[in-house]
Design a protein around this motif. Structure first.
Motif, short mmCIF file in Angstrom:
data_model
loop_
_atom_site.label_atom_id
_atom_site.label_comp_id
_atom_site.label_asym_id
_atom_site.label_seq_id
_atom_site.Cartn_x
_atom_site.Cartn_y
_atom_site.Cartn_z
N SER A 67 1.69 5.93 1.50
CA SER A 67 2.11 5.34 0.23
C SER A 67 3.03 6.30 -0.54
O SER A 67 3.84 5.88 -1.36
CB SER A 67 0.89 5.00 -0.63
OG SER A 67 0.24 6.16 -1.11
N GLY B 295 -4.95 -1.20 -6.55
CA GLY B 295 -3.56 -1.01 -6.95
C GLY B 295 -3.03 -2.07 -7.89
O GLY B 295 -2.07 -1.83 -8.63
N THR B 296 -3.65 -3.25 -7.90
CA THR B 296 -3.19 -4.31 -8.80
C THR B 296 -3.37 -3.93 -10.27
O THR B 296 -2.69 -4.47 -11.15
CB THR B 296 -3.95 -5.63 -8.55
OG1 THR B 296 -5.36 -5.42 -8.75
CG2 THR B 296 -3.71 -6.14 -7.13
N THR C 6 -15.45 -4.98 3.00
CA THR C 6 -14.18 -5.65 3.35
C THR C 6 -14.37 -6.49 4.59
O THR C 6 -13.89 -7.63 4.67
CB THR C 6 -13.06 -4.61 3.57
OG1 THR C 6 -12.96 -3.77 2.43
CG2 THR C 6 -11.72 -5.29 3.81
N GLN D 227 -5.16 -1.96 -1.99
CA GLN D 227 -4.30 -2.97 -2.60
C GLN D 227 -4.96 -3.60 -3.82
O GLN D 227 -4.31 -3.85 -4.84
CB GLN D 227 -3.95 -4.04 -1.56
CG GLN D 227 -2.85 -5.00 -1.99
CD GLN D 227 -2.46 -5.95 -0.86
OE1 GLN D 227 -2.82 -5.74 0.29
NE2 GLN D 227 -1.73 -6.99 -1.20
N THR E 85 -3.87 -13.27 0.86
CA THR E 85 -3.84 -11.81 1.07
C THR E 85 -5.08 -11.35 1.82
O THR E 85 -5.00 -10.52 2.73
CB THR E 85 -3.75 -11.07 -0.29
OG1 THR E 85 -2.61 -11.54 -1.00
CG2 THR E 85 -3.64 -9.57 -0.07
N ALA F 253 -7.04 -0.81 3.65
CA ALA F 253 -5.76 -1.04 2.96
C ALA F 253 -5.92 -2.16 1.94
O ALA F 253 -5.26 -2.15 0.88
CB ALA F 253 -4.68 -1.40 3.97
N LEU F 254 -6.81 -3.13 2.21
CA LEU F 254 -7.07 -4.21 1.26
C LEU F 254 -7.74 -3.67 0.00
O LEU F 254 -7.43 -4.10 -1.12
CB LEU F 254 -7.96 -5.29 1.89
CG LEU F 254 -7.30 -6.32 2.81
CD1 LEU F 254 -8.36 -7.27 3.37
CD2 LEU F 254 -6.22 -7.10 2.07
N ALA G 121 -4.43 3.67 -3.49
CA ALA G 121 -4.58 4.28 -2.17
C ALA G 121 -5.22 5.66 -2.27
O ALA G 121 -6.05 6.04 -1.43
CB ALA G 121 -3.21 4.39 -1.50
N GLY H 213 -0.17 1.00 -6.97
CA GLY H 213 -0.35 1.11 -5.52
C GLY H 213 -0.72 2.49 -5.04
O GLY H 213 -1.65 2.66 -4.25
N THR I 142 -3.34 6.16 5.08
CA THR I 142 -2.83 5.09 4.21
C THR I 142 -2.31 5.68 2.91
O THR I 142 -1.23 5.29 2.43
CB THR I 142 -3.94 4.06 3.90
OG1 THR I 142 -4.36 3.44 5.11
CG2 THR I 142 -3.44 2.98 2.94
N LEU J 29 -7.39 -10.09 -5.34
CA LEU J 29 -6.57 -10.60 -4.24
C LEU J 29 -6.78 -12.09 -4.04
O LEU J 29 -7.90 -12.58 -4.19
CB LEU J 29 -6.88 -9.84 -2.95
CG LEU J 29 -6.78 -8.31 -3.01
CD1 LEU J 29 -7.19 -7.71 -1.67
CD2 LEU J 29 -5.37 -7.86 -3.38
#
Length: 473
Positions: free
Chosen positions: A189, A365-366, A92, A362, A348, A358-359, A374, A370, A185, A344
């Protein structure tokens, strides 16, 4: 207190710029090039042979005597250290700060790193020795001392000083800090109000981790090998499957993302929308740094675990080094990067600003939702990081044992375990930066030793395969 923190951060930043400057990157990549050329592209020519004799033998029954572990346990102990936060949080950082092109330079460092890791492991088995309790011990300090002679013993000591200190950074603070971050995180959630109790959650997590780490470290290399042999395959499969689901759901975007990676490697601003902070130098630096942080090729850490193998042929154990870098970086790190870039958009990701796990949550989560994203990041990263802590506890033990003798082992392990409390509550940004600096510092003496000993690697490899040819005739 704030002034002390700022002074430490500023001092580390100054040193980091030197350690990870052009000369250090040239040394790191140069060693990989020298070994690749000298081995005549061994990691590419013999890739199938390496996979057949590592991955292909993982399910065969293996046994080890007292003071040693099986070749598979040596691999999983080393993989436990390499497959860690660098595969998730580290990627990341690379993507957000270096752009999509950093993935390309990550691949380059990994392809060269296969030759580097193979050579490190070979030398660690070749020049290992028994310690006072009968365990096999090895690594850069031993192949520098036993391979180059006692006049070079000081260089091995320099490696151990930086390696022993690095165990508290890359092997403890960063890992524990990322566990607490990912768990918090995930908890938020499900229960947003839990943010008010973050410090309490961190302390509870720290206590649990201290107990686990303490119990495993006291059991020595045998127990570490048994634990990592169980954990590494499970945690890797969970994370790989989750990432593959995201890649599968975005399969039509894959060609575009690969185009972004290759274009961004040489013209990062054209891909990231002209973010001034991302230059080619920045892109290369973050790709190589995160590659080294992830697969540890050139650091000299993994050979410490491989030295404990029951395998007596250095070349055969060296093959596991090739598999290790391939699985860690080419497979897992690539999947992490693809997951972010596929799921993303640029807004974003926010190129030029350091991202967090968190990215990753995320992005997962798509496709998975979500909360599920997490939760998977929390579980996957926690297992990755915990196994890394255990392996680095071994690395630090061996470094301080080399410097101060057997009497230093228990005090070090106690301190290492207690540092978990500090790691769970400290600023994660500073922990990452200090870990980066120490990684670079410990790599320098190891790379010098590797370059000086490369004729040994070339000779042993040539003799092994010449013998293989004779046996086939």
């Amino acid at each position: 207190m704030a002034q002390i923190y700022d002074a430490i951060a500023a001092g580390n930043s100054w040193l980091n710029n030197i350690v990870w400057g052009v000369p250090a990157l040239v040394l790191l990549m140069g060693a990989g090039i020298i070994l690749t050329v000298g081995l005549k592209g061994f990691q590419f020519r013999k890739f199938g042979y390496a996979m057949k004799n590592t991955l292909g033998k993982m399910f065969q029954k293996q046994e080890a005597k007292a003071g040693e572990v099986t070749p598979l346990q040596a691999l999983t102990t080393a993989l436990a250290a390499t497959v860690g936060t660098g595969n998730i949080a580290g990627i990341t950082f690379a993507v957000t700060l270096g752009g999509p092109g950093s993935i390309f330079w990550l691949w380059v460092s990994a392809l060269l790193g296969m030759a580097t890791k193979y050579s490190e492991v070979l030398l660690s088995v070749k020049f290992r020795e028994r310690n006072v309790v009968g365990d096999w011990v090895g690594g850069p300090m031993y192949y520098i001392k036993n391979g180059l002679g006692k006049n070079w013993k000081w260089l091995g000591a320099v490696f151990c000083i930086f390696g022993g200190l690095a165990s508290f950074g890359i092997g403890n603070a960063v890992q524990v800090g990322e566990i607490t971050s990912a768990v918090n995180t995930a908890i938020r959630s499900f229960a947003p109000s839990a943010a008010e109790h973050e410090l309490v959650i961190n302390i509870v997590l720290a206590v649990i981790l201290m107990v686990i780490i303490g119990v495993v470290l006291v059991g020595g290399i045998k127990r570490i090998g048994e634990v990592t042999e169980f954990m590494v395959p499970i945690m890797s499969v969970i994370y790989i499957v989750a990432c593959l689901l995201v890649v599968g759901a975005n399969i039509t975007k894959v060609p575009h993302v690969f185009a972004m990676i290759f274009q961004g490697a040489f013209t990062p601003q054209g891909v990231t929308g002209g973010v001034a902070a991302i230059t080619i130098k920045t892109c290369i630096e973050w790709g190589v740094k995160r590659g080294v942080f992830s697969n540890e090729a050139g650091l000299g850490s993994a050979p410490i675990a491989h030295a404990a193998t029951s395998e007596t042929n250095p070349v055969k154990q060296g093959l596991y080094g090739i598999f290790e870098v391939f699985m860690d970086t080419i497979v897992i790190c690539t999947l992490s990067g693809l997951t972010l870039l596929l799921a993303l958009d640029a807004e974003t990701i926010n190129y030029g600003v350091k991202g967090t796990t968190a990215l990753n949550a995320q992005a997962l989560g798509t496709v998975l939702g979500g909360k599920a994203g997490a939760l998977i990041i929390a579980i996957g990263l926690s297992l990755f990081a915990l196994s890394t802590v255990l392996s680095w506890g071994l690395y630090g033990t061996r470094c301080w044992e080399y410097l101060l003798g057997e009497k230093a082992v228990k005090p070090y392990q106690i301190i290492f375990t207690l540092v978990v409390i500090i790691s769970a509550t400290m600023d994660l940004s500073l922990a990452w930066n200090i870990a980066d600096t120490l990684n670079g510092l410990m790599a320098i003496p190891n790379l010098i030793g590797l370059i000086l000993l490369c004729p040994v690697v070339f000779k042993m490899t040539r003799e092994y395969f010449d013998n293989e040819k004779r046996l086939r005739k």
